[in-house]
Design a protein around this motif. Structure first.
Motif, PDB file in Angstrom:
ATOM      1  N   LEU A 154      88.348   6.358  58.888  1.00  0.00           N
ATOM      2  CA  LEU A 154      88.746   7.485  59.737  1.00  0.00           C
ATOM      3  C   LEU A 154      89.771   8.370  59.033  1.00  0.00           C
ATOM      4  O   LEU A 154      89.657   9.602  59.033  1.00  0.00           O
ATOM      5  CB  LEU A 154      89.329   6.976  61.062  1.00  0.00           C
ATOM      6  CG  LEU A 154      88.360   6.525  62.148  1.00  0.00           C
ATOM      7  CD1 LEU A 154      89.133   6.072  63.377  1.00  0.00           C
ATOM      8  CD2 LEU A 154      87.407   7.653  62.515  1.00  0.00           C
ATOM      9  N   ILE A 155      90.764   7.737  58.419  1.00  0.00           N
ATOM     10  CA  ILE A 155      91.811   8.487  57.719  1.00  0.00           C
ATOM     11  C   ILE A 155      91.224   9.192  56.498  1.00  0.00           C
ATOM     12  O   ILE A 155      91.551  10.353  56.222  1.00  0.00           O
ATOM     13  CB  ILE A 155      92.965   7.551  57.314  1.00  0.00           C
ATOM     14  CG1 ILE A 155      93.658   6.995  58.570  1.00  0.00           C
ATOM     15  CG2 ILE A 155      93.977   8.291  56.442  1.00  0.00           C
ATOM     16  CD1 ILE A 155      94.265   8.044  59.483  1.00  0.00           C
ATOM     17  N   GLU A 156      90.349   8.518  55.775  1.00  0.00           N
ATOM     18  CA  GLU A 156      89.716   9.147  54.621  1.00  0.00           C
ATOM     19  C   GLU A 156      88.884  10.356  55.041  1.00  0.00           C
ATOM     20  O   GLU A 156      88.862  11.392  54.349  1.00  0.00           O
ATOM     21  CB  GLU A 156      88.841   8.133  53.881  1.00  0.00           C
ATOM     22  CG  GLU A 156      89.652   7.050  53.166  1.00  0.00           C
ATOM     23  CD  GLU A 156      88.781   5.971  52.555  1.00  0.00           C
ATOM     24  OE1 GLU A 156      89.286   5.218  51.701  1.00  0.00           O
ATOM     25  OE2 GLU A 156      87.589   5.859  52.934  1.00  0.00           O
ATOM     26  N   THR A 157      88.191  10.237  56.174  1.00  0.00           N
ATOM     27  CA  THR A 157      87.395  11.356  56.677  1.00  0.00           C
ATOM     28  C   THR A 157      88.287  12.538  57.041  1.00  0.00           C
ATOM     29  O   THR A 157      87.964  13.694  56.744  1.00  0.00           O
ATOM     30  CB  THR A 157      86.573  10.919  57.901  1.00  0.00           C
ATOM     31  OG1 THR A 157      85.717   9.831  57.535  1.00  0.00           O
ATOM     32  CG2 THR A 157      85.739  12.058  58.449  1.00  0.00           C
ATOM     33  N   ALA A 158      89.414  12.234  57.688  1.00  0.00           N
ATOM     34  CA  ALA A 158      90.355  13.296  58.066  1.00  0.00           C
ATOM     35  C   ALA A 158      90.893  14.017  56.828  1.00  0.00           C
ATOM     36  O   ALA A 158      90.964  15.252  56.791  1.00  0.00           O
ATOM     37  CB  ALA A 158      91.501  12.700  58.883  1.00  0.00           C
ATOM     38  N   ILE A 159      91.258  13.249  55.822  1.00  0.00           N
ATOM     39  CA  ILE A 159      91.806  13.835  54.588  1.00  0.00           C
ATOM     40  C   ILE A 159      90.739  14.649  53.863  1.00  0.00           C
ATOM     41  O   ILE A 159      90.999  15.766  53.393  1.00  0.00           O
ATOM     42  CB  ILE A 159      92.362  12.730  53.665  1.00  0.00           C
ATOM     43  CG1 ILE A 159      93.536  12.026  54.348  1.00  0.00           C
ATOM     44  CG2 ILE A 159      92.804  13.308  52.328  1.00  0.00           C
ATOM     45  CD1 ILE A 159      93.961  10.727  53.675  1.00  0.00           C
ATOM     46  N   ALA A 160      89.528  14.105  53.797  1.00  0.00           N
ATOM     47  CA  ALA A 160      88.439  14.819  53.130  1.00  0.00           C
ATOM     48  C   ALA A 160      88.168  16.153  53.818  1.00  0.00           C
ATOM     49  O   ALA A 160      87.878  17.161  53.150  1.00  0.00           O
ATOM     50  CB  ALA A 160      87.175  13.963  53.111  1.00  0.00           C
ATOM     51  N   THR A 161      88.258  16.189  55.132  1.00  0.00           N
ATOM     52  CA  THR A 161      88.049  17.429  55.878  1.00  0.00           C
ATOM     53  C   THR A 161      89.021  18.505  55.431  1.00  0.00           C
ATOM     54  O   THR A 161      88.655  19.675  55.269  1.00  0.00           O
ATOM     55  CB  THR A 161      88.213  17.176  57.389  1.00  0.00           C
ATOM     56  OG1 THR A 161      87.184  16.297  57.842  1.00  0.00           O
ATOM     57  CG2 THR A 161      88.137  18.479  58.179  1.00  0.00           C
TER      58      THR A 161
END
Length: 359
Positions: free
Chosen positions: A64-71
């Motif tokens: 979830l955190i990786e997805t947020a950062i990638a966004t």
């Protein structure tokens, strides 16, 4: 001695941020203070190659955190969505602190938030005396973020009136902010993006338009998946708050934290932990944030009006206050839970008596 009651994330964790920047040799997006990998390490914690220990700010799904950062590395803004108390604002602040070193470019969404607060306003004394000028322009946090290539934060997006929300559509799609009074526009510098938060309890208040939804990538922050995870979160935050507030008390016993978390989870889920007893759910959210508040208040009571050791009597009133929001419906739910669950647990007699004393 620091006299600031609550420092910004980039101040509280300056040592960790500096250590990460020094050891970070991965590729950084334009105007980012560190690489996406380092941002994830800052949020989730870890040990650096030099042995430095980075504390976790968020305990939960790494993906979830990786997805947020990638966004945030793309041209889409990030919407953190979930029930109240799932650390949306906390994650938003720490993401901004890690990405651009500045978490203060913040707009707090309310029913009274105006278009000017999202775009820009005017110093009317300057405007009347000299007419429209850059000196008379009052920049919003979003405008400053665009100029500086930083992250802007919008809290409680769905509390902002729908027509005001739509002001963001052009900002997020065109990455520019027209200022027709000056015959110019502000074009976003690389590194600019926005993080908004919204909770699903506000559904139906001011729904996001489909056009605005398309400008966001939505990441749902869930409640902790297990009791152990929630206990770890509560224990960590209570310890941090105790140090920040200089509370002269012992850290709360693990048993007390586990009891509060278990009560919250059982009432949220509508059944006891073993699944044998069905329970009525109160109107309150009973979030992890509220569990932290209950324990923290108990620590303060023990520190200032007890012997420094938190016991059942120190958490009873805060526990009841967190659960009983509706004096009729929730009071019945809580009374039933006391009599059918708390009373029947042999090692919970002290909590039962303490809660009964507050009825």
């Amino acid at each position: 001695m620091n006299q600031i009651l609550r420092q910004h994330a980039e101040q509280s964790f300056a040592e960790e941020l500096d250590a990460l920047k020094q050891s970070d040799n991965r590729q950084r997006p334009p105007n980012w203070a560190m690489s996406p990998w380092a941002v994830a390490t800052y949020l989730l914690g870890g040990r650096l190659d030099n042995g430095f220990e980075v504390s976790p700010k968020y305990i939960g799904s790494r993906r979830l955190i990786e997805t947020a950062i990638a966004t945030l590395t793309t041209d889409r803004a990030l919407l953190l969505f979930g029930v109240p108390g799932t650390a949306k604002s906390w994650v938003s602040e720490h993401l901004a602190a890690a990405v651009c070193g500045d978490s203060t470019l913040l707009i707090q969404g309310t029913a009274g938030t105006s278009e000017e607060q999202l775009r820009y306003g005017w110093n009317y004394a300057e405007l009347l005396s000299k007419g429209p000028s850059t000196q008379a322009l009052v920049q919003s946090p979003l405008m400053r973020a665009m100029e500086q290539g930083k992250i802007a934060r919008v809290e409680e997006l769905t509390r902002i009136p729908a027509d005001v929300q739509d002001t963001l559509i052009t900002l997020l799609s065109e990455k520019s902010l027209p200022v027709p009074e000056l015959g110019t526009e502000i074009q976003a510098v690389r590194g600019f993006n926005a993080i908004a938060t919204a909770n699903n309890r506000d559904k139906g208040i001011n729904e996001l338009s489909s056009a605005l939804k398309r400008r966001f990538n939505t990441v749902v922050l869930p409640l902790p998946s297990s009791a152990d995870e929630e206990v770890a979160i509560v224990s960590k935050r209570v310890a941090e708050l105790g140090r920040a507030l200089d509370l002269p008390a012992e850290p709360p016993a693990l048993k007390e934290v586990q009891r509060v978390v278990r009560i919250f989870r059982e009432l949220r889920n509508g059944q006891t932990e073993d699944g044998k007893t069905k329970l009525k759910a109160p109107s309150a959210t009973l979030s992890t944030a509220e569990a932290i508040s209950v324990i923290n208040n108990g620590v303060a009571l023990a520190a200032h009006f007890g012997d420094g050791v938190m016991r059942a009597g120190d958490i009873a009133s805060s526990l009841i206050g967190a659960i009983v929001k509706d004096p009729v419906q929730d009071a019945l739910v809580w009374r039933e839970y006391q009599e059918t669950v708390i009373k029947e647990r042999g090692d919970w007699k002290d909590l039962y008596r303490a809660c009964r004393d507050h009825d």
